[in-house]
Design an enzyme around this catalytic site. Sequence first.
Site, PDB file in Angstrom:
ATOM      1  N   CYS A  29      80.182  59.000  26.742  1.00 53.69           N
ATOM      2  CA  CYS A  29      79.418  59.046  27.982  1.00 53.69           C
ATOM      3  C   CYS A  29      77.996  58.543  27.831  1.00 53.69           C
ATOM      4  CB  CYS A  29      79.395  60.457  28.576  1.00 53.69           C
ATOM      5  SG  CYS A  29      79.144  61.772  27.405  1.00 53.69           S
ATOM      6  N   GLY A  55      80.800  54.490  28.656  1.00 53.70           N
ATOM      7  CA  GLY A  55      81.859  55.212  29.347  1.00 53.70           C
ATOM      8  C   GLY A  55      82.379  54.385  30.489  1.00 53.70           C
ATOM      9  N   ASN A 133      75.794  64.152  27.386  1.00 53.21           N
ATOM     10  CA  ASN A 133      76.327  63.207  26.405  1.00 53.21           C
ATOM     11  C   ASN A 133      76.402  63.934  25.066  1.00 53.21           C
ATOM     12  OD1 ASN A 133      74.956  60.331  24.637  1.00 53.21           O
ATOM     13  ND2 ASN A 133      77.073  60.975  24.853  1.00 53.21           N
ATOM     14  N   GLY A 134      77.578  63.988  24.489  1.00 55.06           N
ATOM     15  CA  GLY A 134      77.753  64.676  23.220  1.00 55.06           C
ATOM     16  C   GLY A 134      79.011  65.511  23.252  1.00 55.06           C
ATOM     17  N   TYR A 274      77.416  50.241  16.348  1.00 47.80           N
ATOM     18  CA  TYR A 274      78.379  49.836  17.372  1.00 47.80           C
ATOM     19  C   TYR A 274      78.073  50.334  18.776  1.00 47.80           C
ATOM     20  CZ  TYR A 274      82.896  49.513  19.809  1.00 47.80           C
ATOM     21  OH  TYR A 274      83.882  49.259  20.717  1.00 47.80           O
ATOM     22  N   CYS A 414      84.911  62.118  14.175  1.00 46.76           N
ATOM     23  CA  CYS A 414      83.637  62.588  14.729  1.00 46.76           C
ATOM     24  C   CYS A 414      83.918  63.715  15.722  1.00 46.76           C
ATOM     25  CB  CYS A 414      82.903  61.447  15.429  1.00 46.76           C
ATOM     26  SG  CYS A 414      81.410  61.974  16.305  1.00 46.76           S
TER      27      CYS A 414
END
Length: 497
Positions: A29, A55, A133-134, A274, A414
């Site tokens: 996101c 996203g 975000n996370g 990236y 991750c």
Amino acid sequence: MSKHMPPAHPFDFDAMRPFADDDKLKEECGVFGVIGLADAANFVALGLHALQHRGQEAGGIVCHHPEHGFNSARRFGYVRDNFTKASLMETLPGPLAIGHVRYSTAGSKGAAIRDVQPFFGEFSMGGAAIAHNGNITNANALRKELIERGSIFQSSSDSECIIHLMARSLQRNIPERMQDALRRVEGAFSVVAMTRTKLIGVRDPHGVRPLVLGRLGDGWVLSSETCGLDIIGAEYIREIEPGEMVVITEEDGVESSFPFRPQPSKFCIFEHVYFSRPDSIIGGRSVYETRRQIGVELARENPVEADLVCAVPDSGTPAAIGFSQESGIPFAMGIIRNQYMGRTFIEPTEQIRNMGVRLKLNVNRALIKGKRVILVDDSVVRGTTSRKIKEMILDAGAKEVHFRIASPPTAWPCFYGVDTPQREKLLAATMSEDEMAEHLAVDSLKFISLDGLYRAVGEATGRSKDCPQYCDACFSGEYPVTPSDMLEKGFEMKAAE
């Protein structure tokens, strides 16, 4: 327009992304917020468009107008297909708005509009919306506790825990309730939130995910990346610091505090490799220049005789340029991306499905034939796409194919906001570098070292073994925040050396 979310309906993500590259890690996101500008939602829509790479499956905007109150819109699909329509944007008035673009986790089924952020909550002191975000690594435990205490969840998102924790806080105002809630949260969070009069930005104490502050005229802007500021012509002011909360009002401007216990900085190093757009600035460094320097380090560590250096577009291009410059081997556009595929094939035939990567990429045959080719890519995850690209290059008449990868082997998942396959599906988790080269059937395969990557991002002495500056868990298996939920599900962390 109602502030409540529209009814849930099933949506087939697999149909929407039949050719999405499942051999790449996906950021989940991006967040954006504006205060102090007329028709703030229009600026948010532009910012989300610039953050679309973070996203691509859904987006949402919540705004507030002094007379009309809170309004919201959430849609599946690209920002350009939804939030550029005047009929929709006219329903989002006011000088304060936040937005979110989302990428769902792999394999999710029956996803609903209720999972699309920002999330909204009505409190005794007024409404508030948050965009996150996370990833919250103790979300399962929090969710169970909250449900047992009477909370009713409307989505499957871990981010909704924040709203419920805020609702149960006894603090006197919304920023303090947010602090209270986020102190219970483990993992990674960059949050953009709003009340009726305030725009709020917060980063977790490790600063895993990015968040920046900008200024446009009399207004203020929060964005996941600086490219979001650029698209609306905002001036970049600074990054929000790890563990910092900023509360912004039109009257008082930016007020900063550090409500969390200080922790070592652990910014996600894969943002450099990236996730972030190459035209963004991270930590005062150009993302493009960092990626070019990764290519330089890669050429120094892993030279090979060849005729051409070609990028796997588009993410491998800056590193391929750096590799070419350092090695002296000419850079060439050996692979061309079809920029217009979009969602043309939402319901493809089986024959079209089998064409796979060829729908997105095509080899420049006249250039490749008879050449020894170095292919530079940003990562190898499952290896499926790498094999297909190698086959395309050989089919075009290349004499040799050498892969050079602009990140270390991705051997660990991750848990901080990136959609990663299970560890057993990561090629580097089960194979050595030589075994991967044999599996991909290429003449050679080499990755940049972790030290080389750290040098490329500005750490002259490489990676500090005692306390690395970045989160590099996907390469090293060293997680800065214990993934509590995943451990309960049986995930085994790397044994201490």
